[in-house]
Design a protein around this motif. Structure first.
Motif, PDB file in Angstrom:
ATOM      1  N   ARG A   1      -5.983  15.810  -3.826  1.00 37.76           N
ATOM      2  CA  ARG A   1      -5.686  14.518  -3.200  1.00 37.76           C
ATOM      3  C   ARG A   1      -4.680  13.754  -4.057  1.00 37.76           C
ATOM      4  NH1 ARG A   1     -10.023   9.601  -2.158  1.00 37.76           N
ATOM      5  NH2 ARG A   1      -8.567   8.155  -1.191  1.00 37.76           N
ATOM      6  N   LYS A   2      -3.684  13.152  -3.431  1.00 35.71           N
ATOM      7  CA  LYS A   2      -2.699  12.377  -4.161  1.00 35.71           C
ATOM      8  C   LYS A   2      -3.345  11.101  -4.692  1.00 35.71           C
ATOM      9  CE  LYS A   2       1.345  13.911  -1.563  1.00 35.71           C
ATOM     10  NZ  LYS A   2       2.464  13.486  -0.693  1.00 35.71           N
ATOM     11  N   GLU A   3      -2.808  10.612  -5.802  1.00 35.20           N
ATOM     12  CA  GLU A   3      -3.367   9.400  -6.400  1.00 35.20           C
ATOM     13  C   GLU A   3      -3.177   8.191  -5.491  1.00 35.20           C
ATOM     14  OE1 GLU A   3      -2.458  12.140  -9.825  1.00 35.20           O
ATOM     15  OE2 GLU A   3      -1.233  11.358  -8.177  1.00 35.20           O
ATOM     16  N   VAL A   4      -2.036   8.121  -4.842  1.00 33.28           N
ATOM     17  CA  VAL A   4      -1.723   7.003  -3.952  1.00 33.28           C
ATOM     18  C   VAL A   4      -1.118   7.585  -2.676  1.00 33.28           C
ATOM     19  CG1 VAL A   4      -0.425   4.869  -3.678  1.00 33.28           C
ATOM     20  CG2 VAL A   4      -1.297   5.511  -5.934  1.00 33.28           C
ATOM     21  N   GLU A   5      -1.704   7.276  -1.542  1.00 31.59           N
ATOM     22  CA  GLU A   5      -1.248   7.846  -0.269  1.00 31.59           C
ATOM     23  C   GLU A   5      -0.942   6.762   0.750  1.00 31.59           C
ATOM     24  OE1 GLU A   5      -4.403  11.224   0.165  1.00 31.59           O
ATOM     25  OE2 GLU A   5      -2.542  11.906   1.087  1.00 31.59           O
ATOM     26  N   GLN A   6       0.129   7.006   1.506  1.00 40.74           N
ATOM     27  CA  GLN A   6       0.530   6.110   2.565  1.00 40.74           C
ATOM     28  C   GLN A   6       0.898   6.902   3.812  1.00 40.74           C
ATOM     29  OE1 GLN A   6       3.478   3.708  -0.270  1.00 40.74           O
ATOM     30  NE2 GLN A   6       3.129   2.643   1.663  1.00 40.74           N
ATOM     31  N   ASP A   7       0.701   6.300   4.970  1.00 39.29           N
ATOM     32  CA  ASP A   7       1.203   6.851   6.223  1.00 39.29           C
ATOM     33  C   ASP A   7       2.720   6.668   6.212  1.00 39.29           C
ATOM     34  OD1 ASP A   7       2.058   7.318   8.839  1.00 39.29           O
ATOM     35  OD2 ASP A   7       0.276   6.401   9.713  1.00 39.29           O
ATOM     36  N   PRO A   8       3.479   7.751   6.317  1.00 44.37           N
ATOM     37  CA  PRO A   8       4.936   7.606   6.202  1.00 44.37           C
ATOM     38  C   PRO A   8       5.575   6.884   7.379  1.00 44.37           C
ATOM     39  CG  PRO A   8       4.351   9.853   6.752  1.00 44.37           C
ATOM     40  CD  PRO A   8       3.074   9.154   6.467  1.00 44.37           C
ATOM     41  N   GLY A   9       4.865   6.821   8.544  1.00 39.32           N
ATOM     42  CA  GLY A   9       5.437   6.192   9.720  1.00 39.32           C
ATOM     43  C   GLY A   9       6.461   7.102  10.370  1.00 39.32           C
ATOM     44  N   VAL A  19       2.359  -6.078  12.603  1.00 40.76           N
ATOM     45  CA  VAL A  19       2.156  -4.692  12.193  1.00 40.76           C
ATOM     46  C   VAL A  19       1.343  -4.702  10.900  1.00 40.76           C
ATOM     47  CG1 VAL A  19       4.340  -4.619  10.917  1.00 40.76           C
ATOM     48  CG2 VAL A  19       3.280  -2.482  11.683  1.00 40.76           C
ATOM     49  N   ALA A  20       0.478  -3.723  10.776  1.00 39.64           N
ATOM     50  CA  ALA A  20      -0.329  -3.606   9.568  1.00 39.64           C
ATOM     51  C   ALA A  20      -0.450  -2.138   9.188  1.00 39.64           C
ATOM     52  CB  ALA A  20      -1.713  -4.214   9.778  1.00 39.64           C
ATOM     53  N   PHE A  21      -0.496  -1.877   7.919  1.00 40.22           N
ATOM     54  CA  PHE A  21      -0.652  -0.507   7.453  1.00 40.22           C
ATOM     55  C   PHE A  21      -1.345  -0.521   6.096  1.00 40.22           C
ATOM     56  CE2 PHE A  21       3.109  -1.371   4.966  1.00 40.22           C
ATOM     57  CZ  PHE A  21       3.911  -2.112   5.820  1.00 40.22           C
ATOM     58  N   ASN A  22      -1.936   0.620   5.784  1.00 41.08           N
ATOM     59  CA  ASN A  22      -2.763   0.730   4.585  1.00 41.08           C
ATOM     60  C   ASN A  22      -2.180   1.687   3.561  1.00 41.08           C
ATOM     61  OD1 ASN A  22      -4.647  -0.929   5.829  1.00 41.08           O
ATOM     62  ND2 ASN A  22      -5.884   0.788   6.557  1.00 41.08           N
ATOM     63  N   CYS A  23      -2.785   1.622   2.390  1.00 36.82           N
ATOM     64  CA  CYS A  23      -2.472   2.539   1.292  1.00 36.82           C
ATOM     65  C   CYS A  23      -3.795   2.858   0.605  1.00 36.82           C
ATOM     66  CB  CYS A  23      -1.500   1.853   0.331  1.00 36.82           C
ATOM     67  SG  CYS A  23      -1.378   2.619  -1.295  1.00 36.82           S
ATOM     68  N   THR A  24      -4.092   4.117   0.432  1.00 31.84           N
ATOM     69  CA  THR A  24      -5.338   4.489  -0.238  1.00 31.84           C
ATOM     70  C   THR A  24      -5.045   4.998  -1.644  1.00 31.84           C
ATOM     71  OG1 THR A  24      -5.249   6.740   0.658  1.00 31.84           O
ATOM     72  CG2 THR A  24      -6.481   5.103   1.922  1.00 31.84           C
ATOM     73  N   TYR A  25      -5.978   4.771  -2.541  1.00 31.26           N
ATOM     74  CA  TYR A  25      -5.837   5.244  -3.911  1.00 31.26           C
ATOM     75  C   TYR A  25      -7.105   5.981  -4.317  1.00 31.26           C
ATOM     76  CZ  TYR A  25      -8.438   0.965  -4.988  1.00 31.26           C
ATOM     77  OH  TYR A  25      -9.387  -0.025  -5.026  1.00 31.26           O
ATOM     78  N   SER A  26      -6.959   6.969  -5.175  1.00 33.86           N
ATOM     79  CA  SER A  26      -8.087   7.858  -5.460  1.00 33.86           C
ATOM     80  C   SER A  26      -8.893   7.448  -6.683  1.00 33.86           C
ATOM     81  CB  SER A  26      -7.582   9.294  -5.653  1.00 33.86           C
ATOM     82  OG  SER A  26      -6.665   9.353  -6.724  1.00 33.86           O
ATOM     83  N   GLY A  92      -2.808   2.202 -12.968  1.00 33.79           N
ATOM     84  CA  GLY A  92      -4.048   2.820 -13.408  1.00 33.79           C
ATOM     85  C   GLY A  92      -4.533   3.927 -12.489  1.00 33.79           C
ATOM     86  N   ALA A  93      -3.751   4.275 -11.450  1.00 39.36           N
ATOM     87  CA  ALA A  93      -4.192   5.347 -10.550  1.00 39.36           C
ATOM     88  C   ALA A  93      -4.185   6.694 -11.255  1.00 39.36           C
ATOM     89  CB  ALA A  93      -3.305   5.392  -9.311  1.00 39.36           C
ATOM     90  N   ALA A  94      -3.257   6.856 -12.196  1.00 37.48           N
ATOM     91  CA  ALA A  94      -3.122   8.124 -12.932  1.00 37.48           C
ATOM     92  C   ALA A  94      -2.794   7.786 -14.373  1.00 37.48           C
ATOM     93  CB  ALA A  94      -2.033   8.988 -12.301  1.00 37.48           C
ATOM     94  N   GLY A  95      -3.758   7.276 -15.074  1.00 37.58           N
ATOM     95  CA  GLY A  95      -3.510   6.901 -16.455  1.00 37.58           C
ATOM     96  C   GLY A  95      -2.918   5.499 -16.556  1.00 37.58           C
ATOM     97  N   ASN A  96      -2.381   5.212 -17.704  1.00 40.07           N
ATOM     98  CA  ASN A  96      -1.924   3.865 -18.007  1.00 40.07           C
ATOM     99  C   ASN A  96      -0.483   3.666 -17.553  1.00 40.07           C
ATOM    100  OD1 ASN A  96      -2.236   1.302 -19.035  1.00 40.07           O
ATOM    101  ND2 ASN A  96      -1.532   1.891 -21.073  1.00 40.07           N
ATOM    102  N   LYS A  97      -0.246   3.841 -16.266  1.00 40.58           N
ATOM    103  CA  LYS A  97       1.092   3.650 -15.740  1.00 40.58           C
ATOM    104  C   LYS A  97       1.041   3.354 -14.247  1.00 40.58           C
ATOM    105  CE  LYS A  97       1.764   8.671 -16.386  1.00 40.58           C
ATOM    106  NZ  LYS A  97       0.734   8.803 -17.360  1.00 40.58           N
ATOM    107  N   LEU A  98       2.204   3.010 -13.729  1.00 39.56           N
ATOM    108  CA  LEU A  98       2.332   2.717 -12.312  1.00 39.56           C
ATOM    109  C   LEU A  98       2.536   4.004 -11.519  1.00 39.56           C
ATOM    110  CD1 LEU A  98       4.767  -0.308 -12.539  1.00 39.56           C
ATOM    111  CD2 LEU A  98       2.418  -0.405 -11.741  1.00 39.56           C
ATOM    112  N   THR A  99       1.876   4.102 -10.388  1.00 37.37           N
ATOM    113  CA  THR A  99       2.054   5.241  -9.490  1.00 37.37           C
ATOM    114  C   THR A  99       2.497   4.718  -8.130  1.00 37.37           C
ATOM    115  OG1 THR A  99       0.319   6.491 -10.628  1.00 37.37           O
ATOM    116  CG2 THR A  99       0.962   7.262  -8.448  1.00 37.37           C
ATOM    117  N   PHE A 100       3.532   5.345  -7.596  1.00 39.37           N
ATOM    118  CA  PHE A 100       4.086   4.933  -6.308  1.00 39.37           C
ATOM    119  C   PHE A 100       3.537   5.805  -5.188  1.00 39.37           C
ATOM    120  CE2 PHE A 100       7.627   1.954  -7.079  1.00 39.37           C
ATOM    121  CZ  PHE A 100       7.634   1.949  -8.465  1.00 39.37           C
ATOM    122  N   GLY A 101       3.234   5.174  -4.052  1.00 39.96           N
ATOM    123  CA  GLY A 101       2.983   5.936  -2.848  1.00 39.96           C
ATOM    124  C   GLY A 101       4.303   6.391  -2.257  1.00 39.96           C
TER     125      GLY A 101
END
Lengths: 110, 114
Positions: A1-9, A19-26, A92-101
């Motif tokens: 599973r990816k650390e940060v996931e988004q619906d690409p549209g 419009v509304a959309f989500n982002c999930t994080y693991s 913090g999704a994958a250690g001490n850094k920023l993770t992009f969806g």
């Protein structure tokens, strides 16, 4: 599973609609959350931070649901200029850094 | 106040050539990052630095090297360019560690390896 996931549209939205959309994080230990906006071939720019209580900036509302591990972005009264890719960013999704969806593309049409 | 400056904006390389992508910031930020973005994808972290003389690998460091001799500059070196390195590269900086500070991005370098 990816650390940060988004619906690409893409989310095709009539002008003036909502419009509304989500982002999930693991990683439940993730600490901070942001929405960035990216126009085609340009650098990402911070749209808004996401706070635990939810926050609003004009037509944009961001929510955080820690129990279900997702954040959301809602755009009201969509403008043509809202057409862009919206990137979910988690600290913090994958250690001490920023993770992009991967980004959610929104196309607002007349 | 220029912010984060990246050069060049565009470059075409032949397979096996080398080049350095330049990144400079004038905000006295300690933290600097290099990301790559493939078409239709999010940003992937290549390398980052928490201060002068300190660098560390991100998700996709293979084929790249970095150095951080000063607070201002964080160049990214590509040795033996490969077609898989065709991408848009973004440099970014932030003021301090921890969760709160936003990233300031450069305008990107579009690189094609043919």
């Amino acid at each position: 599973r990816k650390e940060v996931e988004q619906d690409p549209g893409p989310f095709n939205v009539p002008e003036g609609a909502t419009v509304a959309f989500n982002c999930t994080y693991s990683n439940s230990a993730s600490q901070s959350f942001f929405w960035y906006r990216q126009d085609c071939r340009k650098e990402p720019k911070l749209l808004m931070s996401v706070y635990s209580s939810g926050n609003e900036d004009g037509r944009f509302t961001a929510q955080l649901n820690r129990a279900s591990q997702y954040i959301s972005l809602l755009i009201r009264d969509s403008k043509l200029s809202d057409s862009a890719t919206y990137l979910c960013v988690v600290w913090g999704a994958a250690g001490n850094k920023l993770t992009f969806g991967g980004g959610t593309r929104v196309l607002v049409k007349p | 106040n220029a912010g984060v400056t990246q050069t060049p904006k565009f470059r075409i390389l032949k397979i096996g050539q080398s080049m350095t992508l330049q990144c400079a910031q004038d905000m006295n930020h300690n933290y600097m990052y290099w990301y790559r973005q493939d078409p239709g994808m999010g940003l992937k972290l290549i390398y980052y630095s928490v201060g002068a003389g300190i660098t560390d690998k991100g998700e996709v460091p293979n084929g790249y090297n970095v150095s951080r001799s000063t607070t201002e500059d964080f160049p990214l070196r590509l040795e033996l360019a490969a077609p898989s390195q065709t991408s848009v590269y973004f440099c970014a900086s932030r003021d301090r560690t921890g969760a709160g500070e936003k990233l300031f991005f450069g305008s990107g370098t579009q690189l094609s390896v043919l």
